[in-house]
Design a protein around this motif. Structure first.
Motif, PDB file in Angstrom:
ATOM      1  N   GLY A 171      34.737  31.186  21.289  1.00  0.00           N
ATOM      2  CA  GLY A 171      33.300  31.447  21.316  1.00  0.00           C
ATOM      3  C   GLY A 171      32.562  30.415  22.158  1.00  0.00           C
ATOM      4  O   GLY A 171      31.677  30.756  22.957  1.00  0.00           O
ATOM      5  N   LEU A 172      32.933  29.148  21.993  1.00  0.00           N
ATOM      6  CA  LEU A 172      32.330  28.087  22.797  1.00  0.00           C
ATOM      7  C   LEU A 172      32.679  28.245  24.270  1.00  0.00           C
ATOM      8  O   LEU A 172      31.830  28.045  25.157  1.00  0.00           O
ATOM      9  CB  LEU A 172      32.817  26.719  22.290  1.00  0.00           C
ATOM     10  N   PHE A 173      33.911  28.651  24.542  1.00  0.00           N
ATOM     11  CA  PHE A 173      34.359  28.873  25.917  1.00  0.00           C
ATOM     12  C   PHE A 173      33.575  30.026  26.551  1.00  0.00           C
ATOM     13  O   PHE A 173      33.155  29.952  27.714  1.00  0.00           O
ATOM     14  CB  PHE A 173      35.856  29.174  25.920  1.00  0.00           C
ATOM     15  N   ALA A 174      33.369  31.093  25.779  1.00  0.00           N
ATOM     16  CA  ALA A 174      32.582  32.227  26.277  1.00  0.00           C
ATOM     17  C   ALA A 174      31.152  31.796  26.575  1.00  0.00           C
ATOM     18  O   ALA A 174      30.575  32.174  27.613  1.00  0.00           O
ATOM     19  CB  ALA A 174      32.589  33.360  25.250  1.00  0.00           C
ATOM     20  N   LEU A 175      30.581  30.988  25.694  1.00  0.00           N
ATOM     21  CA  LEU A 175      29.207  30.513  25.890  1.00  0.00           C
ATOM     22  C   LEU A 175      29.095  29.682  27.165  1.00  0.00           C
ATOM     23  O   LEU A 175      28.176  29.884  27.968  1.00  0.00           O
ATOM     24  CB  LEU A 175      28.770  29.685  24.683  1.00  0.00           C
ATOM     25  N   GLY A 176      30.046  28.761  27.367  1.00  0.00           N
ATOM     26  CA  GLY A 176      30.011  27.911  28.555  1.00  0.00           C
ATOM     27  C   GLY A 176      30.090  28.703  29.842  1.00  0.00           C
ATOM     28  O   GLY A 176      29.380  28.410  30.817  1.00  0.00           O
ATOM     29  N   ASN A 177      30.914  29.748  29.852  1.00  0.00           N
ATOM     30  CA  ASN A 177      31.048  30.556  31.061  1.00  0.00           C
ATOM     31  C   ASN A 177      29.866  31.493  31.260  1.00  0.00           C
ATOM     32  O   ASN A 177      29.434  31.727  32.394  1.00  0.00           O
ATOM     33  CB  ASN A 177      32.362  31.340  31.014  1.00  0.00           C
ATOM     34  N   ALA A 178      29.325  32.023  30.162  1.00  0.00           N
ATOM     35  CA  ALA A 178      28.149  32.880  30.276  1.00  0.00           C
ATOM     36  C   ALA A 178      26.956  32.085  30.807  1.00  0.00           C
ATOM     37  O   ALA A 178      26.205  32.566  31.673  1.00  0.00           O
ATOM     38  CB  ALA A 178      27.815  33.487  28.919  1.00  0.00           C
ATOM     39  N   LEU A 179      26.796  30.865  30.321  1.00  0.00           N
ATOM     40  CA  LEU A 179      25.717  30.016  30.817  1.00  0.00           C
ATOM     41  C   LEU A 179      25.948  29.617  32.271  1.00  0.00           C
ATOM     42  O   LEU A 179      24.989  29.499  33.052  1.00  0.00           O
ATOM     43  CB  LEU A 179      25.587  28.771  29.933  1.00  0.00           C
ATOM     44  N   SER A 180      27.223  29.429  32.657  1.00  0.00           N
ATOM     45  CA  SER A 180      27.539  29.122  34.056  1.00  0.00           C
ATOM     46  C   SER A 180      27.065  30.248  34.970  1.00  0.00           C
ATOM     47  O   SER A 180      26.592  30.018  36.087  1.00  0.00           O
ATOM     48  CB  SER A 180      29.044  28.902  34.234  1.00  0.00           C
ATOM     49  N   ALA A 181      27.210  31.470  34.482  1.00  0.00           N
ATOM     50  CA  ALA A 181      26.773  32.629  35.274  1.00  0.00           C
ATOM     51  C   ALA A 181      25.260  32.663  35.453  1.00  0.00           C
ATOM     52  O   ALA A 181      24.763  33.283  36.396  1.00  0.00           O
ATOM     53  CB  ALA A 181      27.243  33.919  34.604  1.00  0.00           C
ATOM     54  N   LEU A 182      24.545  31.981  34.553  1.00  0.00           N
ATOM     55  CA  LEU A 182      23.085  31.991  34.605  1.00  0.00           C
ATOM     56  C   LEU A 182      22.505  30.697  35.177  1.00  0.00           C
ATOM     57  O   LEU A 182      21.280  30.564  35.255  1.00  0.00           O
ATOM     58  CB  LEU A 182      22.521  32.202  33.194  1.00  0.00           C
ATOM     59  N   ALA A 183      23.372  29.762  35.565  1.00  0.00           N
ATOM     60  CA  ALA A 183      22.910  28.434  35.997  1.00  0.00           C
ATOM     61  C   ALA A 183      21.869  28.532  37.116  1.00  0.00           C
ATOM     62  O   ALA A 183      22.154  29.087  38.179  1.00  0.00           O
ATOM     63  CB  ALA A 183      24.098  27.595  36.470  1.00  0.00           C
ATOM     64  N   PRO A 184      20.683  27.973  36.906  1.00  0.00           N
ATOM     65  CA  PRO A 184      19.629  28.079  37.920  1.00  0.00           C
ATOM     66  C   PRO A 184      19.675  26.982  38.977  1.00  0.00           C
ATOM     67  O   PRO A 184      19.014  27.089  40.007  1.00  0.00           O
ATOM     68  CB  PRO A 184      18.345  27.961  37.089  1.00  0.00           C
ATOM     69  N   SER A 185      20.451  25.915  38.699  1.00  0.00           N
ATOM     70  CA  SER A 185      20.473  24.784  39.630  1.00  0.00           C
ATOM     71  C   SER A 185      21.803  24.052  39.535  1.00  0.00           C
ATOM     72  O   SER A 185      22.613  24.305  38.626  1.00  0.00           O
ATOM     73  CB  SER A 185      19.334  23.810  39.309  1.00  0.00           C
ATOM     74  N   TYR A 186      22.015  23.142  40.460  1.00  0.00           N
ATOM     75  CA  TYR A 186      23.250  22.353  40.493  1.00  0.00           C
ATOM     76  C   TYR A 186      23.422  21.541  39.212  1.00  0.00           C
ATOM     77  O   TYR A 186      24.504  21.492  38.632  1.00  0.00           O
ATOM     78  CB  TYR A 186      23.219  21.439  41.716  1.00  0.00           C
TER      79      TYR A 186
END
Length: 396
Positions: A87-102
């Motif tokens: 679940g934590l791994f999914a969250l980290g990757n989902a947020l990576s897909a939404l990253a607005p900046s470096y």
């Protein structure tokens, strides 16, 4: 459970498949992120070297997260823990897909890396518990096979998704795979209650055992040779072998096939003679890496040698079981630390290879750097074997 109800039967093959899906998700994001570096770097407005820090942030998350999560979660049932880690791994990757900046991308990739080592460590312990002792390493190899197959199938798939739909969708794909893993683990895996007396303090006891540190060192040094070549393989093919860019995936696939074959064969050997199998794998790696500089002259010599180098990746599976043996009653932390050691190797090998290239020895010299690291791991292996004999520990 209702009184009189039959106990639920857990089929090892289904459990191992569920765990391997998680390995596939982790392997996909770890290696695909490297291939997508130009895409997300351009979109986030940074150059490629700066984008490389995003890769490093994930590796740092692995190194930091493995011991911390393993210690803190010592008393959590294994199935529950594996679901939480995915679940934590999914969250980290989902947020990576939404990253607005470096900056946010760095943070989210670090978050995604945190559960990596702990997942493989706990999954290895669950896999080993499903089969007789003499088949433990082969069971663990089925879990790690998810990662090795990802280098052949998952990475090209994620890269294709990134090229067609945008790099962000590649991380979405990984997040979906992680959630699928959590569902499969819930459906097929046993609860796996922690060992009686399990605690954070007892897990930390693994750090007092010299053989735990020695085994980690073998992986951290001996495995670095593989990464010293892999990190510069594409550059070598373009500048030395003079192949078309379109042929680079062919070499990466050869490497991935080698990883998959080596993982299975080394596991079979380790269940019969654990430490001899580790020593033989390090010798194999040193020889294969020594062939690499000359093999870079032609694609037809390069591909089989890259396959042979990939086979040396089976060392990871052997050392995973070795750590379970030498850690005694603190296996969760030791098993998770194995992946911290290999991520250290992932940093050490390319760094030393880069120094050799910068010194003017050329891209093929990465093979000789690999030889030195493989022999360094072999030397540590020898010390470990002698220490076993001195203490009269089993050296199967």
């Amino acid at each position: 459970m209702t009184i009189g109800a039959p106990a639920r039967v857990h089929h090892p093959a289904l459990v191992l498949f569920a765990l391997a899906v998680g390995g596939f998700a982790i392997g996909t994001t770890e290696f695909a992120a490297m291939s997508l570096l130009p895409n997300f770097s351009a979109d986030l407005g940074i150059d490629a070297p700066t984008g490389g820090h995003v890769i490093s942030a994930y590796a740092l998350g692995v190194v930091v997260g493995a011991p911390i999560l393993a210690v803190l979660a010592a008393r959590i049932p294994r199935r529950t823990l594996l679901m939480g880690l995915m679940g934590l791994f999914a969250l980290g990757n989902a947020l990576s897909a939404l990253a607005p900046s470096y900056g946010w991308m760095l943070a989210f990739r670090f978050l995604a890396g945190l559960p990596h080592g702990a997942y493989f460590g706990v999954a290895a312990l669950m896999a080993a518990s499903l089969v007789p002792r003499e088949r433990r390493t082969q069971a663990i190899s089925r879990v790690i096979a998810g990662l090795t197959i990802a280098t052949v199938v998952g990475v090209p798939l994620a890269n294709a998704v990134g090229q067609l739909l945008g790099w962000r969708w590649s991380f979405v794909l990984v997040a979906v795979l992680a959630l699928l893993t959590a569902i499969l683990v819930r459906l097929f895996a046993p609860l796996g209650r922690p060992v009686a007396g399990a605690s954070a303090l007892r897990e930390l006891g693994a750090l007092r055992r010299g053989q735990v540190w020695m085994t980690l060192a073998i992986g951290a040094i001996g495995f670095g040779g593989l990464f010293s070549v892999y990190a510069y393989l594409a550059s070598t093919m373009l500048a030395v072998t003079h192949t078309a860019p379109a042929l680079i995936p062919l070499a990466l696939a050869a490497f991935g096939l080698g990883l998959t074959v080596g993982n299975l064969v080394c596991a079979w050997a380790a269940d019969r003679a654990q430490m001899p199998a580790a020593g033989a794998t390090l010798v194999w790696s040193a020889v294969a890496l020594a062939l690499y500089p000359a093999a870079t002259a032609s694609l037809w010599t390069l591909l089989p040698v890259v396959f042979l180098i990939g086979c040396g990746g089976g060392l990871a599976t052997i050392l995973q079981t070795r750590l379970m043996d030498v850690a005694e009653d603190a296996q969760t932390l030791a098993a998770a630390l194995n992946h911290s050691a290999f991520n250290f190797a992932n940093a050490l090998g390319p760094w030393l290879a880069g120094l050799a290239i910068a010194a003017g020895f050329g891209l093929p010299s990465t093979g000789w750097v690999g030889v030195i690291l493989a022999l360094g791991g072999l030397g540590l292996w020898g010390v470990s074997v002698l220490s076993d004999r001195g203490r009269r520990l089993p050296n199967r």
